[in-house]
Design a protein around this motif. Structure first.
Motif, mmCIF file in Angstrom:
data_model
loop_
_atom_site.group_PDB
_atom_site.id
_atom_site.type_symbol
_atom_site.label_atom_id
_atom_site.label_comp_id
_atom_site.label_asym_id
_atom_site.label_seq_id
_atom_site.Cartn_x
_atom_site.Cartn_y
_atom_site.Cartn_z
ATOM 1 N N GLU A 64 -0.969 19.716 -16.693
ATOM 2 C CA GLU A 64 0.139 21.050 -16.482
ATOM 3 C C GLU A 64 0.813 20.941 -15.220
ATOM 4 O O GLU A 64 1.515 21.287 -14.806
ATOM 5 N N HIS A 65 0.097 22.201 -14.554
ATOM 6 C CA HIS A 65 0.062 22.280 -13.868
ATOM 7 C C HIS A 65 0.082 21.484 -12.047
ATOM 8 O O HIS A 65 -0.115 21.427 -10.673
ATOM 9 N N PHE A 66 -0.463 20.315 -12.454
ATOM 10 C CA PHE A 66 -1.468 19.297 -11.000
ATOM 11 C C PHE A 66 -0.300 17.646 -11.355
ATOM 12 O O PHE A 66 -1.571 17.313 -12.373
ATOM 13 N N SER A 67 0.272 17.980 -11.223
ATOM 14 C CA SER A 67 0.852 16.422 -11.395
ATOM 15 C C SER A 67 0.428 15.072 -10.558
ATOM 16 O O SER A 67 0.251 15.299 -9.680
ATOM 17 N N SER A 68 0.362 14.325 -11.258
ATOM 18 C CA SER A 68 0.499 12.051 -10.926
ATOM 19 C C SER A 68 1.230 12.132 -10.130
ATOM 20 O O SER A 68 1.139 10.920 -9.769
ATOM 21 N N LEU A 69 2.682 12.390 -10.003
ATOM 22 C CA LEU A 69 3.846 12.023 -9.586
ATOM 23 C C LEU A 69 3.677 11.337 -8.540
ATOM 24 O O LEU A 69 4.259 10.912 -8.157
ATOM 25 N N VAL A 71 0.418 10.941 -5.997
ATOM 26 C CA VAL A 71 -0.862 10.568 -5.700
ATOM 27 C C VAL A 71 -1.331 10.510 -4.047
ATOM 28 O O VAL A 71 -2.204 9.988 -3.992
ATOM 29 N N ALA A 72 -0.561 9.920 -3.306
ATOM 30 C CA ALA A 72 -0.709 9.355 -1.892
ATOM 31 C C ALA A 72 -1.237 10.483 -1.106
ATOM 32 O O ALA A 72 0.067 11.763 -1.016
ATOM 33 N N LEU A 90 3.830 3.412 -9.653
ATOM 34 C CA LEU A 90 2.424 2.401 -10.219
ATOM 35 C C LEU A 90 2.112 2.674 -11.412
ATOM 36 O O LEU A 90 0.600 3.595 -11.394
ATOM 37 N N PRO A 91 2.380 3.156 -12.424
ATOM 38 C CA PRO A 91 1.833 3.317 -14.022
ATOM 39 C C PRO A 91 0.687 2.870 -14.064
ATOM 40 O O PRO A 91 0.497 1.591 -14.072
ATOM 41 N N PRO A 92 -0.225 3.375 -14.616
ATOM 42 C CA PRO A 92 -0.155 4.880 -15.090
ATOM 43 C C PRO A 92 -0.970 5.904 -13.707
ATOM 44 O O PRO A 92 -0.962 7.268 -14.131
ATOM 45 N N ILE A 93 -1.087 5.290 -12.795
ATOM 46 C CA ILE A 93 -2.086 6.391 -11.887
ATOM 47 C C ILE A 93 -0.794 7.419 -11.148
ATOM 48 O O ILE A 93 -0.850 8.436 -10.934
ATOM 49 N N SER A 94 0.582 6.557 -11.201
ATOM 50 C CA SER A 94 1.292 7.934 -10.503
ATOM 51 C C SER A 94 2.282 8.197 -11.642
ATOM 52 O O SER A 94 3.158 8.658 -11.359
ATOM 53 N N ALA A 95 1.402 8.654 -12.810
ATOM 54 C CA ALA A 95 2.346 9.103 -14.196
ATOM 55 C C ALA A 95 1.773 10.306 -14.815
ATOM 56 O O ALA A 95 0.595 9.780 -14.764
ATOM 57 N N ASP A 96 2.873 10.621 -15.849
ATOM 58 C CA ASP A 96 1.678 12.178 -16.226
ATOM 59 C C ASP A 96 2.171 11.298 -17.831
ATOM 60 O O ASP A 96 3.133 10.650 -17.438
ATOM 61 N N PRO A 97 1.770 12.467 -18.742
ATOM 62 C CA PRO A 97 2.448 11.875 -19.907
ATOM 63 C C PRO A 97 3.385 12.243 -20.072
ATOM 64 O O PRO A 97 3.635 12.828 -20.005
ATOM 65 N N PRO A 98 3.981 11.315 -21.050
ATOM 66 C CA PRO A 98 3.785 10.449 -21.932
ATOM 67 C C PRO A 98 3.437 8.981 -21.723
ATOM 68 O O PRO A 98 3.031 7.895 -22.217
ATOM 69 N N THR A 289 -10.240 9.727 -2.061
ATOM 70 C CA THR A 289 -9.619 11.087 -2.219
ATOM 71 C C THR A 289 -8.084 10.723 -3.178
ATOM 72 O O THR A 289 -7.862 9.570 -3.075
ATOM 73 N N MET A 290 -7.576 11.215 -4.427
ATOM 74 C CA MET A 290 -6.327 10.692 -4.464
ATOM 75 C C MET A 290 -5.558 12.423 -4.711
ATOM 76 O O MET A 290 -5.803 13.270 -3.805
ATOM 77 N N ALA A 291 -4.377 11.726 -4.486
ATOM 78 C CA ALA A 291 -3.723 13.939 -4.366
ATOM 79 C C ALA A 291 -2.796 13.960 -5.644
ATOM 80 O O ALA A 291 -2.588 13.373 -6.420
ATOM 81 N N ARG A 292 -1.831 15.578 -5.879
ATOM 82 C CA ARG A 292 -1.742 15.959 -7.322
ATOM 83 C C ARG A 292 -0.737 16.818 -6.622
ATOM 84 O O ARG A 292 -0.811 17.246 -4.812
#
Ligand code: HEM
Length: 400
Positions: A64-69, A71-72, A90-98, A289-292
């Motif tokens: 909720e507070h840390f989104s994957s939109l 991730v670089a 690049l979904p799913p890695i760069s997407a939040d639900p749904p 390492t990823m980002a949020r």
């Protein structure tokens, strides 16, 4: 890689592209964990760097507070196109639900245990062929002649694209991940990948095969075909996520073995230790390492994080946390308690972990079967890539 000014203080001015951090981040994390477990920098925008297991995993789970939109790890420093080809990244890695939920579901079957088993024989044959190419010479570059050559060809097979383009694919993926702070190279990599997959999509429409790309094109979600941009994004993700990562894990493991004769002997002589050893090498040399991106102002562990700030998902540092792992800087091949997070934690946990594990195991098995004894040719010639994915890029070894 462009140079940046030297780091003045790791807790308030860290730089993941600092050559010291790339070469040996472990001591830096250990010190930060004691003095300032969540470091901050204003380089490339306000960014936080957690180093404790509990913080990295808690943040990974707080979607909720840390989104994957975003991730670089290295933000794009060039001009964004007005009408992007990949509006969802690049979904799913760069997407939040749904969006994340159903795009992840589309990819998972391709990397199930059963499917991965079916890729094992070709992976083994590929490793054998590569070793045939250098075994008689008594020397090889374990990174560029071996580790680098394996995952890209396995992924090409899964995507149903020609392995002849492997070097080109690797070049594009490196442009995107390894040279991310060079806008020209980054654009070159993204464009190369997109143009290639746009053409492949057109070919599969005309003549479908039994590969991942063809299947995505034929899949319907809620009674409608999947948007082209999502098919392109998912295909590009499989290549981007599956190449540098596994290559780096294989390379780091061989680097470790080149320097530790007892571990080398044990792995060569005791096949039963292999599955635990693979996990331990993944823990100790986690490449990713990823980002949020922070969605709204939030105070986390006393850190005033602002909407739009970045948080680095420092899975590699979490895996060296002494609170969770006894003697974390020791490689204990048969470590029994090893809940490492090299593949992440939470809803974005690596979709390709079965494949990565198989490739790492087979690459090490075949290497050790043919070359049980080897060492670094010259420590000073080893080079490392870092930032989003850490691993050796040149790793000359000698044997025989
Ligand atoms: C040793 C090799 C690998 C490592 C260490 C690794 C690590 C990771 C990590 C840490 C994540 C989580 C990302 C996040 O939290 O934002 C991830 C996600 C992902 N990985 Fe891997 N990976 C590896 C190999 C692979 C391979 C071979 C594939 C297959 C093509 C793959 C496909 C993916 C995909 C599709 C995701 C996105 C999952 C999602 O967002 O739901 N990875 N990986």
């Amino acid at each position: 890689m462009r140079t940046t000014s030297p780091v003045s203080a790791w807790e308030s001015d860290f730089d993941v592209l600092d050559p010291r951090y790339i070469a040996d981040p472990f001591g830096i994390w250990a010190e930060l964990r004691m003095r300032c477990p969540i470091a901050h920098t204003d380089r490339r925008g306000s960014t936080w760097l957690p180093t404790r297991y509990k913080d990295v995993t808690a943040i990974a789970h707080d979607i909720e507070h840390f989104s994957s939109l975003e991730v670089a790890v290295i933000p794009f420093d060039g001009e964004e196109p007005e009408d992007p080809v990949l509006p969802y990244g690049l979904p799913p890695i760069s997407a939040d639900p749904p969006l994340h939920t159903w795009t992840r579901r589309l990819l998972l079957p391709w990397f199930s245990h059963k499917r991965v088993q079916s890729y094992e024989a070709m992976t083994r044959a590929l490793c054998t062929r590569l070793i045939d190419g250098f075994v008689d010479s008594g020397r090889a570059d374990a990174a560029s002649d071996y580790a680098q050559q394996i995952p890209v060809r396995v992924i090409a097979h899964i995507l149903g694209v020609s392995p002849d383009h492997s070097d080109t694919f690797t070049g594009w993926v490196r442009d995107v991940l390894e040279f991310a702070d060079d806008p020209e190279r980054r654009v070159h990599g993204v464009q190369g990948l997109l143009e290639y997959f746009i053409e492949e999509v057109a070919k599969r429409r005309a003549q479908p095969g039994d590969d991942l790309l063809s299947e995505l094109l034929q899949t319907e979600v809620d009674g409608a075909p999947i948007e082209d941009s999502l098919v392109l994004g998912a295909a590009a993700l499989v290549l981007i996520a599956g190449v540098d990562t596994t290559w780096s894990a294989i390379g780091s493991s061989l680097w470790h073995l080149a320097k530790h004769p007892a571990d080398r002997r044990r792995m060569a002589e005791d096949p039963d230790v292999m599955s635990l050893a693979v996990e331990e090498l993944l823990r100790a040399y986690s490449p990713v390492t990823m980002a949020r991106i922070v969605t709204e102002d939030v105070e986390y562990a006393g850190c005033p994080m602002k909407a739009g700030d970045k948080v680095l998902m420092n899975f590699p540092a979490a895996n060296r946390d002494p609170e969770v792992f006894e003697d974390p800087d020791e490689v204990v091949l048969d470590r029994a308690h090893n809940r490492h997070v090299a593949f992440g934690s939470g809803i974005h946990r690596c979709a390709g972990s079965n494949l990565a594990r198989m490739e790492l195991r087979v690459a090490l098995e075949e290497w050790l079967r043919r070359i049980p004894d080897f060492r670094l040719a010259d420590e000073d010639e080893v080079t490392w890539a870092g930032g989003q994915v850490r691993g050796p890029r040149l790793l000359p070894v000698v044997f025989g």
